[in-house]
Design an enzyme around this catalytic site. Structure first.
Site, mmCIF file in Angstrom:
data_model
loop_
_atom_site.group_PDB
_atom_site.id
_atom_site.type_symbol
_atom_site.label_atom_id
_atom_site.label_comp_id
_atom_site.label_asym_id
_atom_site.label_seq_id
_atom_site.Cartn_x
_atom_site.Cartn_y
_atom_site.Cartn_z
ATOM 1 N N LYS A 107 5.112 -2.668 -2.943
ATOM 2 C CA LYS A 107 6.359 -1.908 -3.056
ATOM 3 C C LYS A 107 7.549 -2.679 -2.512
ATOM 4 C CE LYS A 107 4.333 2.634 -3.254
ATOM 5 N NZ LYS A 107 3.714 3.707 -2.526
HETATM 6 N N1 GLU Z 1 -1.802 7.852 -3.411
HETATM 7 C C1 GLU Z 1 -2.624 6.697 -3.582
HETATM 8 C C2 GLU Z 1 -1.756 5.464 -3.672
HETATM 9 O O1 GLU Z 1 -0.574 5.581 -3.947
HETATM 10 C C3 GLU Z 1 -3.505 6.747 -4.807
HETATM 11 C C4 GLU Z 1 -4.554 7.729 -4.655
HETATM 12 C C5 GLU Z 1 -5.547 7.844 -5.764
HETATM 13 O O2 GLU Z 1 -5.243 7.542 -6.915
HETATM 14 O O3 GLU Z 1 -6.626 8.302 -5.472
HETATM 15 O O4 GLU Z 1 -2.258 4.388 -3.471
#
Ligand code: GLU
Length: 284
Positions: A259
């Site tokens: 990011k």
């Molecule tokens: N929120 C997680 C991330 O941004 C991804 C979770 C998932 O896809 O299980 O890395």
């Protein structure tokens, strides 16, 4: 007709955390989920994984909607925002606690690091040394006393005991086949953080079940997490989805997109005047 194995997929999801702008890796991941839903004649959901108040920001959440919309993604409303569903995670946590599978952990990061250094060698997981179990054997008296003093604590899964209760488990990855679950790879994971009444592992497992997600797609950096999720699914008697862990995209330097790399965020590319087609053209 879809690809073998994908027929009949009901629901897929893309579940970003609003802790930064989306980069090409996210776009790829979202596309994997969307295309699987399309091929299976199913539904594509977007979910905000915003349980971390210290790192999530409303402007990133807004940017996720905007950038995905700009790229032509369509998802169902309302978007499930994890921060609005803490009761669901609390219920699951209480159930696991009632089964005697959790314990409070008062350790600070520093105490954990010191214990690992003292032990000389500690089993390693994908994210470093595993929790060395300091609080696992604490007496009920000491637990109550420390809680009574208002000391902060996380709740950890006693993975050894949980595996005994659940027995042998398997899960299916559409690219890798049938996999024997090895939740011990991540050790006694935190299911409720000190500052938040849940954790990634618990929230994602509960949400995928509540939302009826039949195929969980995500990057292969989360492969080990799935072993834990499979165990939680068994303990909580939730429906078992299938998984597809996709490759992680790398930039020209061979490193994974992150990011912080402004150059590869959708936002950054838009600001430099790139069009939608050009952004799509960057993906394999
Ligand atoms: N929120 C997680 C991330 O941004 C991804 C979770 C998932 O896809 O299980 O890395």
């Amino acid at each position: 007709m879809g690809e073998a194995g994908v027929e009949g997929v009901e629901v897929t999801r893309f579940a970003p955390s609003p802790t930064g702008y989306l980069h090409l890796g996210h776009v790829y991941s979202a596309r994997v989920a969307r295309d699987a839903a399309r091929e299976g004649g199913g539904r594509f959901l977007l979910r905000m994984e915003d349980i971390d108040p210290g790192r999530c920001r409303p402007e990133f959440e807004e940017a996720i909607y905007e950038d995905l919309g700009w790229l032509g993604f369509e998802w169902e409303e309302p978007v499930r925002r994890q921060s609005e569903h803490m009761d669901d995670y609390g219920e699951a946590l209480a159930r696991l606690e009632g089964m005697g599978l959790l314990y409070p952990c008062f350790c600070t990061r520093r105490e954990i690091a010191e214990e690992i250094a003292r032990a000389g060698a500690a089993p390693h997981g994908p994210e470093g040394p595993l929790y060395p179990g300091i609080c696992r054997g604490m007496s009920v008296g000491e637990r109550e006393e420390r809680m009574g003093r208002g000391e902060e604590y996380a709740m950890r899964l006693d993975v050894g005991r949980a595996m005994e209760v659940a027995g042998d488990l398997e899960w299916v990855d559409l690219e890798r086949g049938v996999i024997r679950a090895r939740p011990e790879l991540l050790g006694d994971v935190v299911l409720a953080r000190k500052d938040v009444g849940t954790s990634y592992h618990l929230a994602v497992t509960v949400d995928d079940a509540i939302q009826g997600v039949g195929l969980v797609t995500r990057g292969e950096d989360l492969l080990e997490a799935t072993h834990v999720h499979r165990l939680l699914i068994a303990l909580l008697e939730l429906p078992v989805p299938e998984w597809r862990h996709h490759r992680l995209l790398t930039g020209a330097d061979g490193k994974r997109y992150a990011k912080r790399d402004g150059g590869v965020t959708v936002r950054g590319m838009r600001e430099r005047g790139m069009g939608v087609e050009e952004v799509w053209g960057q993906l394999p």
